[in-house]
Design an enzyme around this catalytic site. Structure first.
Site, PDB file in Angstrom:
ATOM      1  N   GLU A 114       0.863  -1.178   0.000  1.00 23.04           N
ATOM      2  CA  GLU A 114       0.000   0.000   0.000  1.00 23.04           C
ATOM      3  C   GLU A 114       0.905   1.235   0.000  1.00 23.04           C
ATOM      4  O   GLU A 114       1.188   1.803   1.044  1.00 23.04           O
ATOM      5  CB  GLU A 114      -0.913  -0.007   1.242  1.00 23.04           C
ATOM      6  CG  GLU A 114      -1.788  -1.236   1.314  1.00 23.04           C
ATOM      7  CD  GLU A 114      -2.649  -1.345   2.574  1.00 23.04           C
ATOM      8  OE1 GLU A 114      -3.719  -1.938   2.489  1.00 23.04           O
ATOM      9  OE2 GLU A 114      -2.246  -0.831   3.632  1.00 23.04           O
ATOM     10  N   ASP A 143      -0.523   0.469  10.544  1.00 26.98           N
ATOM     11  CA  ASP A 143      -0.233  -0.760  11.281  1.00 26.98           C
ATOM     12  C   ASP A 143       1.194  -1.251  11.097  1.00 26.98           C
ATOM     13  O   ASP A 143       1.634  -2.129  11.823  1.00 26.98           O
ATOM     14  CB  ASP A 143      -1.221  -1.863  10.881  1.00 26.98           C
ATOM     15  CG  ASP A 143      -2.363  -1.954  11.877  1.00 26.98           C
ATOM     16  OD1 ASP A 143      -2.269  -1.310  12.937  1.00 26.98           O
ATOM     17  OD2 ASP A 143      -3.340  -2.670  11.598  1.00 26.98           O
ATOM     18  N   LYS A 285      -7.541  -5.209  11.125  1.00 24.30           N
ATOM     19  CA  LYS A 285      -8.137  -3.888  10.958  1.00 24.30           C
ATOM     20  C   LYS A 285      -9.048  -3.511  12.133  1.00 24.30           C
ATOM     21  O   LYS A 285      -9.127  -2.338  12.505  1.00 24.30           O
ATOM     22  CB  LYS A 285      -8.926  -3.845   9.650  1.00 24.30           C
ATOM     23  CG  LYS A 285      -9.415  -2.462   9.356  1.00 24.30           C
ATOM     24  CD  LYS A 285     -10.270  -2.388   8.124  1.00 24.30           C
ATOM     25  CE  LYS A 285     -11.075  -1.101   8.179  1.00 24.30           C
ATOM     26  NZ  LYS A 285     -12.104  -1.054   7.157  1.00 24.30           N
ATOM     27  N   ASP A 309     -10.705   2.707   3.561  1.00 26.47           N
ATOM     28  CA  ASP A 309      -9.436   2.001   3.384  1.00 26.47           C
ATOM     29  C   ASP A 309      -8.461   2.964   2.711  1.00 26.47           C
ATOM     30  O   ASP A 309      -8.878   3.903   2.041  1.00 26.47           O
ATOM     31  CB  ASP A 309      -9.615   0.769   2.489  1.00 26.47           C
ATOM     32  CG  ASP A 309     -10.446  -0.305   3.170  1.00 26.47           C
ATOM     33  OD1 ASP A 309     -10.733  -0.147   4.361  1.00 26.47           O
ATOM     34  OD2 ASP A 309     -10.798  -1.276   2.488  1.00 26.47           O
ATOM     35  N   ASP A 426     -16.148  -5.971   9.768  1.00 28.03           N
ATOM     36  CA  ASP A 426     -17.175  -4.980   9.430  1.00 28.03           C
ATOM     37  C   ASP A 426     -18.574  -5.602   9.440  1.00 28.03           C
ATOM     38  O   ASP A 426     -19.483  -5.070  10.082  1.00 28.03           O
ATOM     39  CB  ASP A 426     -16.864  -4.336   8.071  1.00 28.03           C
ATOM     40  CG  ASP A 426     -16.371  -5.319   7.016  1.00 28.03           C
ATOM     41  OD1 ASP A 426     -16.286  -6.523   7.321  1.00 28.03           O
ATOM     42  OD2 ASP A 426     -16.073  -4.890   5.892  1.00 28.03           O
TER      43      ASP A 426
END
Ligand code: UPG
Ligand code: MN
Length: 735
Positions: A114, A143, A285, A309, A426
């Site tokens: 990412e 993280d 997450k 995200d 979620d």
């Protein structure tokens, strides 16, 4: 028709879909067809002496029962589609300076898959919302505790001083600088804008360059270190799995000073990395989100929370989901159009859409585990704590809330915050929020609210769906099973809809059964369907034709191309053959306590070759994944059985007429057509992305083995054999 709460004019309008009578007729007729199929299967069971045919019949009966019941579940999200239309002007008129504070959470986990430049583009896009700046705070949870990501965010906080005023002045859309400058490759026509455009663009490119250089070097240039005290938090001992808590407030919205170039205040911007230690489980997450909830409660305590995200930039600055890199015919079915255009509107009609991670707004209270109370008025203004404390005191306070030990012996991850232990934190959190009486609604603006990055290879797509379907199946077997947990709390339609998602992965078993047993039976001339001249042929023909036509029209209506629909059918099959079986196996291993839950973060970058093939809509295989061995074996089995069946029927005149095998021929033929890209990748393509030769050989060998299994003579024992193959394959993948 209903609308927003409160006095005066409504804030939004709700409309139900019209013309549902046709849909309901369709529903009743298919249901009648399914009932006839069950009756046929039950009264025509072949005698036990028939061996193979008896077993195959019972199996197909079971598979059809499963599909029928599952089909009924899927109707829950089609029964009552609901659409919402908002009146934004009324909102600002009514509330003016009483608008609630909004805290925006962005999560990232790995600076390699990412890239920081992508992360800060998401951050910049949400910082530039058209919302009173002093009421907006943006938090980035990192993280990996990466200095590179921190550095990129620091750069972003500087660039924001130019970017935000530019966005406001020219009403720029989208507000992710990378996406915007890519869309407007040539400078805008109006001269006034052109000057600013050039200046901002070059600022952006310089920043991008600095961040890229640092990323390539793998460290932040020494001269930058002196420019912010935050860098002192990093030393050589810090690793992604082992680091202390870090909180750096890069922009403190309460300060008078950080004015941007046009004398605007900037939104608060915070970098956060929760403490991580090798022996402490960090809950992926969900753990990051709960840390964000606590840290933000000390700093801005916004009443409304938006989570995105790191790859999901805001595409619409006025609303506070969707995918950016979808090719025209959506080769991997990743646009999830049926979900966003059909399912979620349907869910809105039966009690509200699911919480699907990125792009959802929540009230802080409902995430914190509070019951909905119809008598207490919605609290839109929460008390802001620590107003006097200065930035560094705030940072210290916040760090204490995100240590590894903070959550022990608390309700965090259970009754408070996002739930732990599920790969789909979620969905399970959303379910329990709805069961506490809260309602969710789905707003799908004509200009899509968020754009994210979809996986660009088949393997990534299958792995992502494995995580989702595994998480959903775990919910089904947990105390949160929608029918038990939701009993008396949510509507029947909503329970059915949740169950539909929860049972994604078990659909793999009947599907596998169909694509293995039907071709084998065809090859041996064993008929498992009624003769065309029989009255029982009608319900089969009707159900297959009606449901396929319905699916085609629904997909076209949702915005797919014809080819897109066909691709979606292929992905429907591939997920059931190569992704869901592993989800089922892993769920059972987890239930038995053998496996721990994992979260494979989806890659957001691909190398040039791979991206090029993706853009040309050429399927990407390439790797030695067991998932591909299954796909290739099934493709081979179907093609050889089809050829042999047709040959024996047409040329050698065996098995009597074609009449009794027509359905099997059609099913098998369709499977072969759907698999054309697989044959191409095995035999015709050259270059990268093709199926590795070893997989091709293995799959041919396995298919020939299955082909050679006798089905007629001794019956039962022989039919069990091919399943051993698949089991072995599973084991090998798990190793
Ligand atoms: O230990 C972790 C793992 C992931 N993430 C973040 O979680 C987000 C989602 O991860 P991704 O790999 O992109 O998964 P997706 O399948 O694309 O995500 C969807 O599905 C997830 C649940 O499986 C939800 O958490 C997401 O919000 C939803 O967009 C990303 O921003 C990650 O950086 C963390 O912060 N910490
Ligand atoms: Mn993602």
């Amino acid at each position: 028709m209903g609308g927003g709460v409160g006095d005066g004019e409504v804030l939004f309008e709700t409309k139900r879909a019209k013309g549902r009578i046709w849909y309901k007729l369709y529903f009743c007729s298919v249901l009648a067809g399914l009932c006839m199929i069950w009756v046929y299967r039950a009264i025509q069971i072949p005698g036990g002496g028939g061996g193979g045919r008896w077993w195959a019949w019972i199996g197909i009966f079971g598979a059809e029962l499963w599909f029928s019941l599952y089909w009924i579940l899927t109707q829950a999200v089609r029964w009552n589609p609901t659409y919402r239309y908002t009146f934004k002007e009324r909102l600002s008129q009514r509330y003016q300076d009483k608008l609630p504070n909004v805290d925006i959470f962005v999560c990232t986990a790995d600076p390699v898959i990412e890239p920081p430049i992508m992360v800060i583009n998401t951050v910049l896009s949400v910082m530039a919302y058209q919302y009173p700046v002093e009421k907006l705070s943006v938090y980035l949870s990192d993280d990996s505790g990466s200095e590179l990501t921190f550095y990129a965010l620091l750069e972003a906080s500087r660039f924001a001083k130019a970017w935000l005023p530019f966005c406001k002045k020219f009403k720029v859309e989208p507000r992710s600088p990378a996406a915007y400058f890519e869309e407007t490759l040539a400078s805008p026509r109006e001269r006034a804008e052109a000057v600013d455009w050039l200046a901002t663009k070059s600022l952006y490119e310089e920043m991008e360059n600095r961040i890229d250089v640092a990323a390539k070097l793998g460290r932040v240039p020494a001269d930058q270190h002196k420019q912010h005290k935050g860098f002192s938090q990093w030393n050589s001992a810090i690793t992604p799995r082992d680091h202390q808590a870090i909180v750096e407030i890069l922009i403190d919205g309460r300060d008078e000073k950080p004015l941007d170039d046009e004398e605007f205040v900037l939104p608060t911007l915070v970098y956060m990395a929760r403490e991580k230690r090798p022996f402490h489980h960090h809950n992926f997450k969900a753990g990051a989100m709960n840390s964000l909830l606590r840290v933000s409660s000390e700093i801005s305590n916004g009443a409304i929370i938006l989570n995105v995200d790191c790859d999901m930039y805001s595409n619409n600055s006025e609303t506070e989901r969707c995918t950016i890199n979808i090719t025209k015919n959506d080769i991997y079915g990743n646009s999830l159009r049926l979900m966003t255009e059909v399912d979620f509107h349907g869910l809105d009609g039966v009690g509200g859409p699911l919480y699907t991670g990125s792009g959802c707004f929540h009230r802080r209270e409902c995430l914190m585990g509070k019951e909905y109370d119809a008598n207490s008025k919605a609290q839109l203004e929460l008390i802001r704590k620590n107003l006097e404390a200065n930035t560094s005191i705030l940072e210290e306070k916040a760090k204490h809330l995100i240590t590894c030990s903070y959550e022990s012996n608390t309700e965090w991850g259970k009754e408070m915050g996002l739930k732990y232990g599920s790969p789909v934190e979620d969905v399970i959190t959303g379910l329990s929020i709805q069961c506490r009486g809260w309602k969710s609604i789905y707003f799908n603006p004509s200009r899509i609210g968020f754009l994210g990055v979809a996986p660009v290879t088949l393997a990534q797509t299958l792995v992502q769906h494995k995580r989702w379907s595994e998480g959903d199946l775990q919910i089904f077997f947990s105390k949160y099973c929608p029918f038990i947990f939701g009993h008396g709390k949510i509507k029947l339609g909503l329970k059915m809809a949740y169950t539909m998602y929860c049972l994604w992965s078990p659909c793999s078993l009947p599907t596998l059964y169909h694509v293995v047993i039907l071709p084998m039976a065809l090859r041996h001339g064993i008929s498992l369907y009624p003769n065309i001249n029989s009255i029982w042929f009608m319900p089969f023909a009707y159900v297959i034709a009606a449901t396929k036509l319905y699916s085609l029209s629904e997909s076209l209506w949702a915005g797919y191309t014809l080819k897109g629909w066909w691709n979606e059918q292929r992905m429907w099959l591939f997920k059931r053959l190569a992704s869901y079986p592993f989800a089922v196996v892993d769920t059972f291993l987890k239930l038995l306590g053998v496996n721990k839950s994992a979260f494979v973060v989806t890659a957001k970058v691909a190398d040039k070759e791979v991206s090029k093939r993706y853009e040309q809509e050429i399927m990407e295989f390439g790797s030695h994944s067991l998932m591909f061995t299954i796909l290739a074996t099934i493709a081979m089995l179907n093609v050889i059985c089809l050829v042999s069946g047709v040959k024996r029927m047409v040329w050698e005149g065996e098995f009597g007429s074609l009449d009794s095998l027509l359905v099997q021929l059609v099913v098998c033929g369709t499977v072969v057509l759907v698999n054309i890209p697989v044959y191409e990748a095995m035999f015709l393509r050259s270059g990268g992305g093709r199926i590795p030769n070893s997989i091709t050989f293995t799959s041919i060998a396995l298919a020939i083995l299955a082909y050679a299994v006798p089905m007629r003579q001794t019956g039962s024992a022989s039919l069990v054999f091919p399943w051993h193959q698949t089991e072995k394959t599973h084991k090998a993948l798990l190793e």
